[in-house]
Scaffold this motif. Sequence first.
Motif, PDB file in Angstrom:
ATOM      1  N   GLN A   1      -0.062  30.495  30.615  1.00  0.00           N
ATOM      2  CA  GLN A   1       1.379  30.321  30.790  1.00  0.00           C
ATOM      3  C   GLN A   1       1.710  29.043  31.543  1.00  0.00           C
ATOM      4  OE1 GLN A   1       2.391  34.039  32.677  1.00  0.00           O
ATOM      5  NE2 GLN A   1       1.637  35.225  30.931  1.00  0.00           N
ATOM      6  N   VAL A   2       0.866  28.680  32.515  1.00  0.00           N
ATOM      7  CA  VAL A   2       1.085  27.445  33.271  1.00  0.00           C
ATOM      8  C   VAL A   2       0.896  26.236  32.363  1.00  0.00           C
ATOM      9  CG1 VAL A   2       0.187  26.004  35.142  1.00  0.00           C
ATOM     10  CG2 VAL A   2       0.554  28.446  35.514  1.00  0.00           C
ATOM     11  N   ASN A   3      -0.094  26.274  31.480  1.00  0.00           N
ATOM     12  CA  ASN A   3      -0.256  25.186  30.516  1.00  0.00           C
ATOM     13  C   ASN A   3       1.009  24.998  29.689  1.00  0.00           C
ATOM     14  OD1 ASN A   3      -3.099  23.881  30.215  1.00  0.00           O
ATOM     15  ND2 ASN A   3      -3.546  26.031  30.611  1.00  0.00           N
ATOM     16  N   TRP A   4       1.564  26.115  29.223  1.00  0.00           N
ATOM     17  CA  TRP A   4       2.790  26.045  28.420  1.00  0.00           C
ATOM     18  C   TRP A   4       3.941  25.480  29.239  1.00  0.00           C
ATOM     19  CZ3 TRP A   4       7.717  28.194  28.431  1.00  0.00           C
ATOM     20  CH2 TRP A   4       8.417  28.142  27.227  1.00  0.00           C
ATOM     21  N   ALA A   5       4.042  25.914  30.489  1.00  0.00           N
ATOM     22  CA  ALA A   5       5.109  25.431  31.371  1.00  0.00           C
ATOM     23  C   ALA A   5       5.013  23.927  31.574  1.00  0.00           C
ATOM     24  CB  ALA A   5       5.037  26.150  32.718  1.00  0.00           C
ATOM     25  N   ARG A   6       3.790  23.421  31.712  1.00  0.00           N
ATOM     26  CA  ARG A   6       3.614  21.983  31.882  1.00  0.00           C
ATOM     27  C   ARG A   6       4.031  21.228  30.636  1.00  0.00           C
ATOM     28  NH1 ARG A   6      -1.226  20.255  32.189  1.00  0.00           N
ATOM     29  NH2 ARG A   6      -0.792  18.401  33.452  1.00  0.00           N
ATOM     30  N   GLU A   7       3.691  21.772  29.469  1.00  0.00           N
ATOM     31  CA  GLU A   7       4.094  21.124  28.218  1.00  0.00           C
ATOM     32  C   GLU A   7       5.611  21.084  28.087  1.00  0.00           C
ATOM     33  OE1 GLU A   7       2.527  22.568  24.608  1.00  0.00           O
ATOM     34  OE2 GLU A   7       0.507  21.774  24.941  1.00  0.00           O
ATOM     35  N   GLN A   8       6.262  22.134  28.545  1.00  0.00           N
ATOM     36  CA  GLN A   8       7.712  22.223  28.449  1.00  0.00           C
ATOM     37  C   GLN A   8       8.412  21.483  29.588  1.00  0.00           C
ATOM     38  OE1 GLN A   8       9.069  23.735  25.702  1.00  0.00           O
ATOM     39  NE2 GLN A   8       6.911  23.932  25.095  1.00  0.00           N
ATOM     40  N   ARG A   9       7.615  20.887  30.478  1.00  0.00           N
ATOM     41  CA  ARG A   9       8.119  20.149  31.639  1.00  0.00           C
ATOM     42  C   ARG A   9       8.996  21.025  32.545  1.00  0.00           C
ATOM     43  NH1 ARG A   9       6.696  15.003  31.246  1.00  0.00           N
ATOM     44  NH2 ARG A   9       6.223  14.122  29.176  1.00  0.00           N
ATOM     45  N   ILE A  10       8.577  22.263  32.705  1.00  0.00           N
ATOM     46  CA  ILE A  10       9.253  23.162  33.642  1.00  0.00           C
ATOM     47  C   ILE A  10       8.842  22.771  35.055  1.00  0.00           C
ATOM     48  CG2 ILE A  10       9.424  25.560  34.441  1.00  0.00           C
ATOM     49  CD1 ILE A  10       8.963  26.417  31.534  1.00  0.00           C
ATOM     50  N   SER A  11       9.792  22.687  35.953  1.00  0.00           N
ATOM     51  CA  SER A  11       9.510  22.267  37.323  1.00  0.00           C
ATOM     52  C   SER A  11       9.792  23.394  38.299  1.00  0.00           C
ATOM     53  CB  SER A  11      10.350  21.038  37.686  1.00  0.00           C
ATOM     54  OG  SER A  11      11.733  21.349  37.596  1.00  0.00           O
ATOM     55  N   VAL A  12       9.263  23.246  39.496  1.00  0.00           N
ATOM     56  CA  VAL A  12       9.482  24.202  40.577  1.00  0.00           C
ATOM     57  C   VAL A  12      10.177  23.470  41.721  1.00  0.00           C
ATOM     58  CG1 VAL A  12       8.396  25.717  42.282  1.00  0.00           C
ATOM     59  CG2 VAL A  12       7.471  25.574  39.961  1.00  0.00           C
ATOM     60  N   ALA A  13      11.365  23.910  42.062  1.00  0.00           N
ATOM     61  CA  ALA A  13      12.118  23.270  43.141  1.00  0.00           C
ATOM     62  C   ALA A  13      11.548  23.668  44.497  1.00  0.00           C
ATOM     63  CB  ALA A  13      13.590  23.665  43.050  1.00  0.00           C
ATOM     64  N   GLY A  14      11.820  22.825  45.481  1.00  0.00           N
ATOM     65  CA  GLY A  14      11.308  23.084  46.824  1.00  0.00           C
ATOM     66  C   GLY A  14      11.758  24.416  47.382  1.00  0.00           C
ATOM     67  N   ASP A  15      13.034  24.772  47.140  1.00  0.00           N
ATOM     68  CA  ASP A  15      13.530  26.029  47.683  1.00  0.00           C
ATOM     69  C   ASP A  15      12.892  27.230  46.970  1.00  0.00           C
ATOM     70  OD1 ASP A  15      14.828  25.500  45.309  1.00  0.00           O
ATOM     71  OD2 ASP A  15      16.752  26.336  45.966  1.00  0.00           O
ATOM     72  N   GLU A  16      12.525  27.071  45.690  1.00  0.00           N
ATOM     73  CA  GLU A  16      11.855  28.144  44.970  1.00  0.00           C
ATOM     74  C   GLU A  16      10.459  28.387  45.533  1.00  0.00           C
ATOM     75  OE1 GLU A  16      13.711  27.846  40.481  1.00  0.00           O
ATOM     76  OE2 GLU A  16      12.213  26.364  41.080  1.00  0.00           O
TER      77      GLU A  16
END
Length: 321
Positions: free
Chosen positions: A86-101
């Motif tokens: 799932q993390v590989n897919w997230a990277r491909e989709q350029r999903i980011s994690v904000a600092g507050d998250e």
Amino acid sequence: MSIFRLKSRLLTVVCCAALMVGAASAGAEQDLLARVGEVPVSQFDLELTMQRRMPMQVGFHGQISSERVAEIRQEALAELIDQAYQVNWAREQRISVAGDELAAAMKPLSGRFASEQAMREAVGEETYGQLRALMFRGVLAEKARAAAVEEKIEVGGEQVRAYYEANQERYFRPRQFRASHILIGIDPSSTAEARTERRERAEELLAQARSGENFYNLAYYNSDDRTRYVGGDLGYFHEGQTVPEFEEALAELAPGEISDLVRTRFGYHIIQLVEVNEPRQMLYEEMQERIRAQLEKEERERLTQIWMDELRARYPLERFD
């Protein structure tokens, strides 16, 4: 350092993530168990995830078999490998994690310390970095699931209604009781004299209950059942959920009445019937939210299976364990 050697307050943290891509330490690389695409799964990840899955009593008594530990290990490793896909897919989709998250994900752990610096000093810089990376990847995988699955789940009112109409027999409630009881337990291996004494004690309590003494108090101070702590209250239950002798006695009572002594394999019961709800068909309005939740769950499982099959075909898996 094994994660099991961290202070006990760290071991209560609920984490289900692994190292952030590119943030693995040299030590973690040496303990690599698997790699999915570019995402590693380390021994550190596994031990922390296993700790989350361990039954609560293990922390206090260590009561767990080696077989169950092995099962938990396999379950945790499978979870981490799926998460890596799932993390590989997230990277491909350029999903980011904000600092507050990330800060919110760290809160169950960091909140136990006076400050972030205090936490870093307590666990060490290397372990702190690994924990923070674990949290990061957990959030990333969660956001991936939301985008790939949750946002696609659609269950409309017509679908819920149609399911109810086609499955009405599932939503028929049998007769429902609410009752309290006092149990005078009998040891099957006890002598005839001991069993006589227990019956006499039950008869004394029955007389007290029928004379108007408070049933709650009688149960609290005398019952041998764990429901004593709520005054013998059994809550609501349906026909067929109790032993036959108990249910037969209930059928003879009106709300507020107290039974004769009822003998079951557990001992002598004194039953007070509180309420009876007759059998009836549950209405659509009563069941629609439960049905909606069920259909959403089924759709979630279907979409997740399709998605994970695609990910397994797309990203190579290497196992080193």
